[in-house]
Design a protein around this motif. Structure first.
Motif, mmCIF file in Angstrom:
data_model
loop_
_atom_site.group_PDB
_atom_site.id
_atom_site.type_symbol
_atom_site.label_atom_id
_atom_site.label_comp_id
_atom_site.label_asym_id
_atom_site.label_seq_id
_atom_site.Cartn_x
_atom_site.Cartn_y
_atom_site.Cartn_z
ATOM 1 N N ASP A 75 0.703 -1.147 0.074
ATOM 2 C CA ASP A 75 0.131 -0.208 -0.066
ATOM 3 C C ASP A 75 0.918 1.478 0.055
ATOM 4 O OD1 ASP A 75 -2.368 1.585 0.120
ATOM 5 O OD2 ASP A 75 -2.409 1.270 2.402
ATOM 6 N N PHE A 76 1.639 1.474 -1.135
ATOM 7 C CA PHE A 76 2.468 2.621 -1.228
ATOM 8 C C PHE A 76 2.110 3.192 -2.663
ATOM 9 C CE2 PHE A 76 5.592 -0.892 -1.629
ATOM 10 C CZ PHE A 76 5.880 -0.991 -2.809
ATOM 11 N N ASP A 77 2.583 4.494 -2.863
ATOM 12 C CA ASP A 77 2.652 5.042 -4.291
ATOM 13 C C ASP A 77 3.976 4.912 -4.982
ATOM 14 O OD1 ASP A 77 2.396 6.694 -6.491
ATOM 15 O OD2 ASP A 77 1.756 8.366 -5.336
ATOM 16 N N ILE A 78 3.880 3.906 -6.058
ATOM 17 C CA ILE A 78 5.047 3.576 -6.738
ATOM 18 C C ILE A 78 5.802 4.769 -7.444
ATOM 19 C CG2 ILE A 78 4.288 1.200 -7.201
ATOM 20 C CD1 ILE A 78 3.715 2.051 -10.002
ATOM 21 N N ARG A 79 4.801 6.052 -7.522
ATOM 22 C CA ARG A 79 5.741 7.132 -8.255
ATOM 23 C C ARG A 79 6.429 8.016 -7.502
ATOM 24 N NH1 ARG A 79 2.368 8.481 -13.691
ATOM 25 N NH2 ARG A 79 1.517 6.490 -14.323
ATOM 26 N N GLN A 80 6.338 7.905 -6.158
ATOM 27 C CA GLN A 80 7.044 8.735 -5.230
ATOM 28 C C GLN A 80 8.447 8.097 -4.716
ATOM 29 O OE1 GLN A 80 5.652 11.748 -4.282
ATOM 30 N NE2 GLN A 80 4.189 11.171 -5.564
ATOM 31 N N LEU A 84 11.785 3.600 -9.185
ATOM 32 C CA LEU A 84 11.966 2.262 -9.771
ATOM 33 C C LEU A 84 12.143 1.211 -8.712
ATOM 34 C CD1 LEU A 84 14.937 3.635 -12.086
ATOM 35 C CD2 LEU A 84 12.443 2.963 -12.619
ATOM 36 N N HIS A 85 12.786 1.313 -7.588
ATOM 37 C CA HIS A 85 12.928 0.160 -6.647
ATOM 38 C C HIS A 85 11.417 0.028 -6.180
ATOM 39 C CE1 HIS A 85 16.638 2.371 -6.324
ATOM 40 N NE2 HIS A 85 17.342 1.758 -5.337
ATOM 41 N N ARG A 86 10.560 1.056 -5.964
ATOM 42 C CA ARG A 86 9.234 0.867 -5.483
ATOM 43 C C ARG A 86 8.462 -0.022 -6.568
ATOM 44 N NH1 ARG A 86 6.592 5.565 -2.028
ATOM 45 N NH2 ARG A 86 8.373 6.221 -0.924
ATOM 46 N N ALA A 87 8.498 0.317 -7.779
ATOM 47 C CA ALA A 87 7.713 -0.147 -8.902
ATOM 48 C C ALA A 87 8.242 -1.641 -9.148
ATOM 49 C CB ALA A 87 7.734 0.758 -10.118
ATOM 50 N N LEU A 148 9.585 -6.268 -19.351
ATOM 51 C CA LEU A 148 8.938 -5.917 -18.311
ATOM 52 C C LEU A 148 9.658 -4.647 -17.729
ATOM 53 C CD1 LEU A 148 7.297 -6.444 -15.757
ATOM 54 C CD2 LEU A 148 8.873 -8.074 -14.878
ATOM 55 N N ALA A 149 10.850 -4.475 -17.974
ATOM 56 C CA ALA A 149 11.500 -3.142 -17.346
ATOM 57 C C ALA A 149 11.075 -2.016 -18.645
ATOM 58 C CB ALA A 149 13.128 -3.459 -17.748
ATOM 59 N N TYR A 150 10.623 -2.158 -19.577
ATOM 60 C CA TYR A 150 10.049 -1.096 -20.211
ATOM 61 C C TYR A 150 8.670 -0.918 -19.977
ATOM 62 C CZ TYR A 150 7.650 1.030 -24.403
ATOM 63 O OH TYR A 150 7.237 2.250 -25.209
ATOM 64 N N ASP A 151 7.812 -1.743 -19.853
ATOM 65 C CA ASP A 151 6.425 -1.650 -19.028
ATOM 66 C C ASP A 151 6.624 -1.118 -17.749
ATOM 67 O OD1 ASP A 151 5.340 -3.155 -21.329
ATOM 68 O OD2 ASP A 151 5.195 -4.921 -20.447
ATOM 69 N N ILE A 152 7.486 -1.291 -16.845
ATOM 70 C CA ILE A 152 7.412 -0.553 -15.556
ATOM 71 C C ILE A 152 7.878 0.952 -15.723
ATOM 72 C CG2 ILE A 152 8.771 -0.684 -13.261
ATOM 73 C CD1 ILE A 152 8.801 -3.615 -13.456
ATOM 74 N N GLU A 153 8.649 1.081 -16.477
ATOM 75 C CA GLU A 153 9.182 2.501 -16.555
ATOM 76 C C GLU A 153 8.263 3.382 -17.558
ATOM 77 O OE1 GLU A 153 13.733 3.198 -17.392
ATOM 78 O OE2 GLU A 153 13.700 1.213 -18.047
ATOM 79 N N ARG A 154 7.925 2.865 -18.480
ATOM 80 C CA ARG A 154 7.037 3.873 -19.554
ATOM 81 C C ARG A 154 5.557 3.754 -19.219
ATOM 82 N NH1 ARG A 154 11.689 5.400 -19.636
ATOM 83 N NH2 ARG A 154 13.167 4.474 -21.300
ATOM 84 N N ARG A 155 5.209 2.417 -18.908
ATOM 85 C CA ARG A 155 3.633 2.176 -18.484
ATOM 86 C C ARG A 155 3.162 2.486 -17.040
ATOM 87 N NH1 ARG A 155 3.400 -2.058 -23.634
ATOM 88 N NH2 ARG A 155 3.034 -0.530 -25.192
ATOM 89 N N HIS A 156 3.797 1.743 -16.469
ATOM 90 C CA HIS A 156 3.506 1.810 -15.020
ATOM 91 C C HIS A 156 3.998 3.342 -14.236
ATOM 92 C CE1 HIS A 156 3.889 -2.727 -14.450
ATOM 93 N NE2 HIS A 156 2.802 -2.296 -15.664
ATOM 94 N N LEU A 157 4.984 3.613 -14.725
ATOM 95 C CA LEU A 157 5.572 5.179 -14.050
ATOM 96 C C LEU A 157 5.513 6.194 -14.810
ATOM 97 C CD1 LEU A 157 8.838 3.602 -12.382
ATOM 98 C CD2 LEU A 157 6.555 4.452 -11.162
ATOM 99 N N GLY A 158 5.311 6.017 -16.255
ATOM 100 C CA GLY A 158 4.971 7.091 -17.000
ATOM 101 C C GLY A 158 6.201 7.905 -17.401
#
Length: 348
Positions: A75-80, A84-87, A148-158
């Motif tokens: 329950d934490f904000d991955i964009r704070q 990268l660690h969080r996401a 997966l790295a691409y999806d996390i950086e570009r899509r999950h984190l924007g």
């Protein structure tokens, strides 16, 4: 899926973008197809995962002097904070551990300053995924990890950026990478280079930190803006960059390093046409000094605006070139190529 290993380390190599950089942006390659030529070097992003015996989640970026402590939950904000660690942690626990958080300390370092232009953020994301994958014994191959790295950086984190860095870090080596239009896939083509050609290229190579970290997102935003409004100059420059990547591949396969430098020079001019912020006075000054002291050609690695400058030079003049660049405020050195992609290992 339980955590199998309690103490895991990983590393992923950084890369030099030799040709085609920018054509891996989704707004270009999904419509036109993109290609890049890149090579990984002996600079790395590292990740270290250990069980946290006191029940929390601790995230550290030692090179940035940053540390965060979180409760043992998702329950934490991955964009704070250390996003990268969080996401990566959040995704791996959600997808592969039944949504259950595991007490853990995640520590990272990178061999170069932030904003280097060597794909460091993506290499770090790849290293984090590799460490989690080993700890959890997940059967993820390099294509899986890169995507997966691409999806996390570009899509999950924007986070804005292209696709080449993740594949370079996951696979390692000297690669010609194709990004197929309509999201049809990515093809990594390792180049089989003669040893003498490889030696001559490496002996001609210099990297120089400009002393200025840069925010690539602003430059990429300018490039994407030009593509989205069908800016003719931006689009034409991207087409040129793609063709130059093909020409540079032919040059390295034939061992024509001065020919590579000719293409590199054209590529830098084309790259500067994609966004006004690609270069600046510091970069221009260092490039001028380099060309006066044995460099055949050079360009800023990555999106531009600062970070590392990559140069091809007369090997007989390389030592003097490095000395001159350092006298003018740069941080120049020779660099070694590497041929292993991301690796993870358990610490007994």
């Amino acid at each position: 899926m339980a955590i199998v290993f309690d103490n895991v380390r990983s590393r992923a190599p950084l890369r030099l973008g030799l040709g085609g950089g920018g054509t891996d942006l989704a707004d270009y390659c999904f419509h036109h197809g993109g290609v890049v030529l890149n090579a990984t070097i002996d600079r790395y992003a590292y990740a270290h995962l250990t069980r946290h015996r006191e029940g929390g989640i601790v995230l550290k970026a030692d090179d940035l002097g940053t540390e965060e402590s979180l409760p043992c939950s998702l329950d934490f904000d991955i964009r704070q904070g250390l996003c990268l660690h969080r996401a990566v942690y959040h995704h791996m626990m959600t997808e592969y551990n039944g949504g259950q958080a595991v007490p853990m300390t995640i520590t990272t370092t990178i061999d170069v300053p932030a904003g280097s232009g060597l794909g460091a953020s993506s290499a770090l994301t790849v290293a984090l995924i590799e460490a989690h994958a080993l700890a959890m014994q997940l059967p993820l191959g390099p294509y899986d990890v890169a995507r997966l790295a691409y999806d996390i950086e570009r899509r999950h984190l924007g986070l804005l950026g292209g696709m080449q860095d993740q594949y370079a870090a996951a696979f390692g080596g000297f690669n010609f990478i194709e990004f197929l239009k309509d999201e049809a896939g990515v093809i990594v083509n390792p180049l089989r280079l003669r040893r003498d050609h490889l030696n001559e290229f490496e002996s001609s190579l210099v990297i120089c930190f400009s002393g200025q970290s840069r925010e690539s997102a602003d430059i990429i935003k300018d490039q994407i803006g030009g593509l989205k409004i069908y800016n003719d100059e931006t689009l034409a420059a991207m087409h040129d960059l793609k063709q130059q990547a093909h020409r540079m591949k032919i040059s390295i396969l034939s061992g024509d390093i001065p020919g590579m430098a000719d293409v590199l020079r054209e590529s830098w001019l084309a790259k500067k046409r994609t966004a006004a912020s690609v270069s600046n006075s510091t970069v221009d000054t260092l490039l001028e000094v380099a060309l006066e002291n044995g460099a055949w050609a050079g360009k800023v690695s990555g999106a531009g605006g600062g970070g590392f400058i990559m140069l091809l030079a007369d090997p007989e003049r390389r030592y003097g070139l490095i000395r001159k660049l350092n006298q003018h405020g740069g941080e120049a050195s020779a660099v070694k190529l590497t041929f292993e992609g991301a690796e993870a290992w358990a610490v007994r």
